[in-house]
Write a protein that holds these residues in place. Structure first.
Motif, short mmCIF file in Angstrom:
data_model
loop_
_atom_site.label_atom_id
_atom_site.label_comp_id
_atom_site.label_asym_id
_atom_site.label_seq_id
_atom_site.Cartn_x
_atom_site.Cartn_y
_atom_site.Cartn_z
N ILE A 9 -29.98 35.01 24.50
CA ILE A 9 -30.44 35.45 25.81
C ILE A 9 -29.25 35.91 26.64
O ILE A 9 -29.26 36.98 27.25
CB ILE A 9 -31.19 34.32 26.54
CG1 ILE A 9 -32.45 33.93 25.75
CG2 ILE A 9 -31.57 34.73 27.95
CD1 ILE A 9 -33.20 32.77 26.32
N LYS B 176 -26.42 36.98 25.65
CA LYS B 176 -25.89 38.22 25.08
C LYS B 176 -26.72 39.42 25.55
O LYS B 176 -26.19 40.49 25.80
CB LYS B 176 -25.98 38.10 23.56
CG LYS B 176 -24.97 38.87 22.79
CD LYS B 176 -24.90 38.36 21.36
CE LYS B 176 -26.23 38.55 20.63
NZ LYS B 176 -26.16 38.13 19.21
N ALA B 177 -28.05 39.21 25.63
CA ALA B 177 -28.93 40.33 25.99
C ALA B 177 -28.85 40.67 27.47
O ALA B 177 -29.04 41.82 27.84
CB ALA B 177 -30.37 40.02 25.60
N VAL B 178 -28.57 39.67 28.32
CA VAL B 178 -28.64 39.96 29.76
C VAL B 178 -27.27 40.09 30.43
O VAL B 178 -27.19 40.65 31.52
CB VAL B 178 -29.50 38.92 30.52
CG1 VAL B 178 -30.90 38.88 29.97
CG2 VAL B 178 -28.87 37.55 30.50
N VAL B 179 -26.22 39.56 29.81
CA VAL B 179 -24.90 39.70 30.43
C VAL B 179 -24.12 40.74 29.62
O VAL B 179 -23.71 40.49 28.50
CB VAL B 179 -24.13 38.36 30.44
CG1 VAL B 179 -22.76 38.53 31.07
CG2 VAL B 179 -24.92 37.30 31.17
N PRO B 180 -23.91 41.93 30.19
CA PRO B 180 -23.24 42.97 29.42
C PRO B 180 -21.78 42.63 29.14
O PRO B 180 -21.13 41.99 29.97
CB PRO B 180 -23.37 44.21 30.31
CG PRO B 180 -23.99 43.78 31.58
CD PRO B 180 -24.29 42.34 31.54
#
Lengths: 356, 341
Positions: B109, B111-115
């Motif tokens: 999660i 990884k997907a939301v924090v660029p």
């Protein structure tokens, strides 16, 4: 003699009833969930339990009133790690408070020997042959039921609703009453012949949307506001990404090069099988995007543990693979109008996107 | 890089970020020692504050629970300040029970939301026959050192620290106290007086729930200290050892699927049996699916009724609401005769 009732999703009762007949056990068929079932389930359930828990609890409450003694959770692999693992026990506690008592039989696998072991305490005379045949017939019926739904969609899109409904009703009944493995094979061929009587469909000309997410939400019409029919009404070709057959999927590791590559890419987004159908959802999102589908609708119950994780990851998948994603959480508060508006807006969006 | 000048002797250490959220409250002592022994500089994200929470809320999707949103905030706080962010996939730490899917997949999660997240991770899965803890740690450490002897030495040291930390926790110390004591190398027996807060005359209040919730003063509205301010002595569900949790569960028909859920059920049952416990405060995040069915297990198996306050917190909870409910809870305890359940 004890009376068994099987948890059901969509039309799965047809398969589980056939399984029960092979085993020679007496069953109580739970009613398909309706508004009364849902209301009952909600009134008994803890607030944050997921929507399937509430609906199934409503069905169970109706089941005990009809005299069921043992409830069977037949959902093989998905028990791995979501709230479903605790469904049985929690529902037992809740209904016990109301003065009902029953047993819960959780089948964590479709391996016939394991299934046999689970049923032995209740049915000492059961043989492995009976169980194997039962699993086979049930799996065969699930596959046929799935083709009925595919044909229903195709007929719905090329002909009228009435014909599609008549087709579905006719063949579902036929599948229900046929119990022999050979006759079921024959029935499948006849059904395909019947389908061929209707004009052929060219899906390539239509907008194509894959519906992915939670198994229960996708396959239980009353829960998902009849999403497939709504999409057909909008002239969209919908594809079910999480089919009932996956309930009987033994969860084998990927074998073919395609599967391996797909699974490796999916692992980049979601490294572990976190239970439910989360990994299938991510894999099918990638697969449908690559097959050139125009959009993905992700539908799941509010507070569904695995799908809420997927919901956080899908926007990234959508951005990487350039495919629009609509997230639709559903629960008892979901209103018809809001749901329809969002689906319509999404279809408009992908239509516009395609015409560019 | 052979074409560059040799690196100066005072080479900057690898900076390793650890978010102050979730498993930080359970395993930080281990990670701290392990990574510093391997020559990394351990950077912990700041204490939860409005900015971190807001950051977490803005990147997360609405349906996620507060602890995960908060984790995303802490991870975002670390990005740019360190070379790697350490966030393991913790699947099971005990045979037969698992962590919630959201916790297991929390690195995915984040990884997907924090660029641009430089994630450093590994799988911790005790229930899986094919993975061992040491092999996992070698994988984690591969970015810092490839020398197995050095890794093993760091592992032993870290384990010692973690065990000492857990001794303090099981003796009833709160997270910060136990961490400080373990860092100083004190054993619980050295503390003649016992950890602060266990002294006093007030009622004994048990706080149960997920450790990352009540140990974070910001999102739990400083619950533990508020209780102490009112003169109460506090004991938490962390103080139960794994063996004690197992003991309570052997008496039940069937445990839950969740490690954290099991701890909640076991501690509520255990505390409600204890005569000296005046009341129980159960802290749970809004929309926590693994806790939702746990309450049914509690209701069905409680031996004795004790005053029980269920405190549901989310990012919208207000200070005043929590204080009012705590006051009402204290009044309830005060009215009950001592020892009555």
């Amino acid at each position: 003699m004890k009376r068994f009732a099987f948890y059901q999703i969509g039309t799965s009762a047809i398969a589980t009833n056939a399984f029960a007949r092979r085993l020679g056990i007496e069953t109580v068929t739970l009613p398909s969930p309706n508004l009364a079932t849902i209301a009952k389930g909600i009134s008994l359930s803890p607030e944050f339990s997921c929507f399937p828990f509430k609906v199934l609890l409503g069905s169970l409450a109706q089941g005990v009133e009809r005299g069921a003694d043992v409830f069977v959770v037949p959902f093989g692999r998905s028990v791995s790690a979501c709230q479903l693992a605790d469904f049985g026990m929690a529902q037992k506690y809740i209904l016990r408070r109301l003065g009902h008592d029953f047993d819960i039989l959780q089948l964590n696998t479709v391996r016939p020997d394991r299934v046999l072991d689970s049923f032995r305490p209740h049915m000492p005379d059961l043989t492995l042959m009976q169980v194997s045949e039962g699993v086979l017939v049930a799996a065969q019926k699930l596959l046929l039921l799935e083709s009925v739904e595919d044909h229903w969609r195709d007929i719905y899109l090329v002909s009228r609703k009435r014909e599609a409904e008549a087709f579905r009703e006719k063949w579902i009944r036929a599948i229900d009453v046929t119990d022999s493995i050979l006759e079921l094979l024959e029935l499948g061929l006849k059904m395909d012949g019947d389908r061929a009587a209707h004009p052929a469909l060219e899906p390539g000309k239509l907008l194509r949307i894959a519906v992915i997410g939670d198994m229960y939400a996708i396959n239980e019409k009353i829960i998902n506001n009849n999403i497939f029919e709504r999409l057909c009404d909008l002239g969209v070709y919908p594809e079910n990404g999480i089919k009932l057959r996956m309930l009987f999927d033994p969860g084998l590791p990927p074998a073919t090069p395609d599967e391996l590559s797909l699974s490796a890419r999916a692992k980049g987004y979601l490294r572990h099988n976190i239970g439910g159908f989360a990994d299938d959802t991510v894999r099918s999102a990638i697969r449908f995007a690559e097959e050139g589908y125009d959009g993905l609708i992700h539908i799941y119950p509010f507070s569904c543990m695995p799908e809420v994780v997927v919901r956080s990851i899908l926007p990234r998948v959508g951005a990487d693979l350039d495919i629009p994603v609509l997230n639709l959480p559903i629960d008892e508060q979901t209103g018809d109008a809001g749901f329809t508006t969002r689906v319509e807006a999404f279809v408009d969006l992908i239509d516009f996107r395609r015409s560019r | 890089m052979p074409f560059m000048a040799p690196a100066p002797v005072t080479e900057r250490k690898t900076r390793l970020g650890i978010p102050r959220a979730l498993f930080y409250y359970a395993y930080f002592p281990f990670w701290e020692v392990f990574f510093s022994e391997l020559g990394a500089e351990v950077v912990v994200s700041g204490r939860t504050n409005k900015k971190i929470l807001q950051e977490g809320l803005s990147v997360s999707t609405g349906e996620l629970c507060l602890p995960i949103k908060l984790l995303n905030g802490h991870v975002a706080d670390l990005v740019g300040r360190c070379d790697f962010v350490f966030l393991p996939y913790i699947i099971s730490t005990q045979k037969g029970s698992y962590y919630c899917p959201k916790l297991i997949a929390s690195p995915d999660i984040a990884k997907a939301v924090v660029p641009g997240l430089p994630l450093m991770s590994a799988d911790v899965d005790i229930d899986n026959f094919f993975t061992s803890l040491f092999a996992t740690l070698r994988e984690v450490a591969s970015k810092l050192s490839t020398n197995p002897v050095r890794i093993y030495a760091a592992f032993r040291k870290a384990l010692e620290r973690q065990e000492l930390f857990e001794c303090h926790i099981h003796a009833g110390a709160l997270f910060e106290e136990a961490l400080a004591a373990a860092r100083q190398g004190r054993s619980p027996a050295d503390d003649a007086r016992g950890p602060a807060g266990r002294e006093g005359e007030g009622p004994l209040v048990a706080v149960v729930g997920h450790t990352y919730l009540f140990n974070d003063p910001y999102i739990s509205f400083d619950l533990l200290h508020r209780l102490r301010e009112r003169g109460a002595r506090v004991v938490t569900s962390d103080s139960l050892s794994a063996a004690q949790v197992g003991e309570e569960f052997s008496a039940l028909e069937k445990g839950t699927h969740w490690s954290l859920g099991n701890r909640v059920v076991a501690s509520v049952i255990r505390f409600s049996r204890r005569r000296d416990v005046g009341g129980i405060v159960y802290v749970t995040p809004f929309g926590c699916s693994s806790d939702s069915l746990v309450k049914e297990y509690i209701d069905a198996n409680l031996p004795e009724r004790k005053p029980l306050l269920v405190l549901t917190v989310d990012e919208h909870s207000g200070d005043a609401g929590v204080v009012t409910r705590l006051e009402a809870f204290f009044d309830m305890i005060a009215r009950l005769p001592a020892g009555a359940g």
